[in-house]
Scaffold this motif. Sequence first.
Motif, mmCIF file in Angstrom:
data_model
loop_
_atom_site.group_PDB
_atom_site.id
_atom_site.type_symbol
_atom_site.label_atom_id
_atom_site.label_comp_id
_atom_site.label_asym_id
_atom_site.label_seq_id
_atom_site.Cartn_x
_atom_site.Cartn_y
_atom_site.Cartn_z
ATOM 1 N N TYR A 191 1.414 -1.346 -0.256
ATOM 2 C CA TYR A 191 0.231 -0.120 -0.342
ATOM 3 C C TYR A 191 1.013 1.857 0.214
ATOM 4 N N LEU A 192 2.232 1.251 0.695
ATOM 5 C CA LEU A 192 2.606 2.625 1.136
ATOM 6 C C LEU A 192 3.485 2.465 -1.271
ATOM 7 N N VAL A 193 4.029 1.550 -1.421
ATOM 8 C CA VAL A 193 4.499 1.569 -2.826
ATOM 9 C C VAL A 193 3.493 2.417 -3.696
ATOM 10 N N PHE A 194 1.506 1.483 -3.397
ATOM 11 C CA PHE A 194 0.804 2.209 -4.340
ATOM 12 C C PHE A 194 0.211 3.689 -3.556
ATOM 13 N N LEU A 195 0.140 4.140 -2.877
ATOM 14 C CA LEU A 195 0.070 5.598 -2.185
ATOM 15 C C LEU A 195 1.147 6.774 -3.665
ATOM 16 N N LEU A 196 2.691 5.642 -3.456
ATOM 17 C CA LEU A 196 4.035 6.163 -3.731
ATOM 18 C C LEU A 196 3.724 6.802 -5.344
ATOM 19 N N ARG A 197 2.876 5.651 -6.028
ATOM 20 C CA ARG A 197 3.362 5.172 -7.498
ATOM 21 C C ARG A 197 1.713 6.191 -7.366
ATOM 22 N N GLU A 198 1.003 5.971 -7.486
ATOM 23 C CA GLU A 198 -0.749 7.539 -8.014
ATOM 24 C C GLU A 198 -0.456 8.428 -7.136
ATOM 25 N N PHE A 199 0.755 9.364 -6.597
ATOM 26 C CA PHE A 199 0.982 10.913 -5.643
ATOM 27 C C PHE A 199 0.930 11.057 -7.039
ATOM 28 N N PRO A 200 1.516 11.903 -8.260
ATOM 29 C CA PRO A 200 1.225 12.501 -9.340
ATOM 30 C C PRO A 200 -0.750 12.559 -9.960
ATOM 31 N N TYR A 201 -1.068 11.216 -9.173
ATOM 32 C CA TYR A 201 -2.588 11.140 -9.893
ATOM 33 C C TYR A 201 -3.697 11.612 -8.734
ATOM 34 N N ARG A 202 -3.115 11.349 -7.695
ATOM 35 C CA ARG A 202 -3.868 11.246 -6.354
ATOM 36 C C ARG A 202 -5.158 12.643 -6.180
ATOM 37 N N ASP A 203 -4.917 13.475 -6.673
ATOM 38 C CA ASP A 203 -6.600 14.633 -6.990
ATOM 39 C C ASP A 203 -7.127 14.193 -7.797
ATOM 40 N N GLN A 204 -6.848 13.442 -9.090
ATOM 41 C CA GLN A 204 -8.128 12.751 -9.874
ATOM 42 C C GLN A 204 -8.232 11.614 -9.457
ATOM 43 N N ILE A 205 -7.473 10.978 -8.744
ATOM 44 C CA ILE A 205 -9.230 9.500 -8.014
ATOM 45 C C ILE A 205 -9.335 9.748 -7.002
ATOM 46 N N TRP A 206 -8.862 10.667 -5.904
ATOM 47 C CA TRP A 206 -9.381 10.714 -4.367
ATOM 48 C C TRP A 206 -9.362 12.311 -4.242
ATOM 49 N N GLY A 207 -8.677 13.404 -4.711
ATOM 50 C CA GLY A 207 -9.302 14.371 -4.463
ATOM 51 C C GLY A 207 -10.620 15.189 -4.391
#
Length: 350
Positions: free
Chosen positions: A32-48
């Motif tokens: 899950y740590l790798v998953f969150l870091l991998r999606e960091f550039p797209y975090r706003d479009q996915i969860w934000g």
Amino acid sequence: MDRIAAAFSLLIDRPVSLYAAAVLRIGYGLLYLVFLLREFPYRDQIWGPGSPWTHALAEQLFDQTGWASVLTLSDSRVYFEVCYAAAVVTSALFMLGWRTRAVSVLFAVVVASFHARAIFMTDGGDNLILLMAVYLVFTACGRHWSLDARRARLRAATARGARLPLGAGAGDLLHQLGDARRTLITVLHNCGMLVIAAQVCFLYGSAGLYKVQGGTWGDGTALHYALNLDLFQPWPALSQMVAGHDVLITVACYVTVLLQVAFPFVLFGRLKYPVLVMLLTMHVGIAVLMGLPLFSAAMIVADAVFLPDRFYRFLGRLWRVSVRHAGARGTAASPRLTSAPVPTQAGPAG
């Protein structure tokens, strides 16, 4: 009757599969740590706040499903960034095993919140990680290979022989409370590990039985169609090359169904080890050929629950021996300043 007594004794006497629980903690925390870091550039479009699946839509779905998420408590971007940073820190601490009892609860809340916030952005691996995060709350997954275990060893070494004198009544009460606490922790841990194993068995068995009902799995063409879907072609040339071997694809279809259906029935014999190796190969193939690394890694970590503790202890000893040998080689290869004799200095000519 003897079997019931033996099962009850196993349930309450000692926690089982402590090393396997540690592997599950490290594996899912790291995933899950790798998953969150991998999606960091797209975090706003996915969860934000910038997600097309807005807070209002998420709350409407929550009213129907009963889900909840800490991410929907506020629509503020600052609040979301704080939650995301807290999720990254929580995953790292859970992986390292720091204050595992409390952090495991926070990790389950993090996984459930992010899963619920973007319920349509999953690939199957998220569902399994969510279930395992909840189950691991009840286990003693911080007993080995963790910062908690290291702190407990240091504390035991420091407190050895330095016990404070207590009255007889207070000592007996504390002893009884300690026994009750250990029994409760043991029962919860063993039940949690049993549920995890049962969940994996149910997952494999139901997947195999579901495939048996499909015509494409019956005629051995299911993987051929899957390899030709654009959505599951991270490397189209590799997928086309594998899809061109019709006999290999047919055999892989039948072996996949056979492994999944037979898995719950081979757990109590040595046949489970080759089956686990074949399942590992299958999941690696899914990760590479179909571009589902999170799902495959989640399944591989889940399979680790069926390996005995003696296997993990052997890996630990092997790791320590390797590190010791590497340190010895590094010491031998480094130049020693005092190894060569210092030449005598000639005195001044007299």
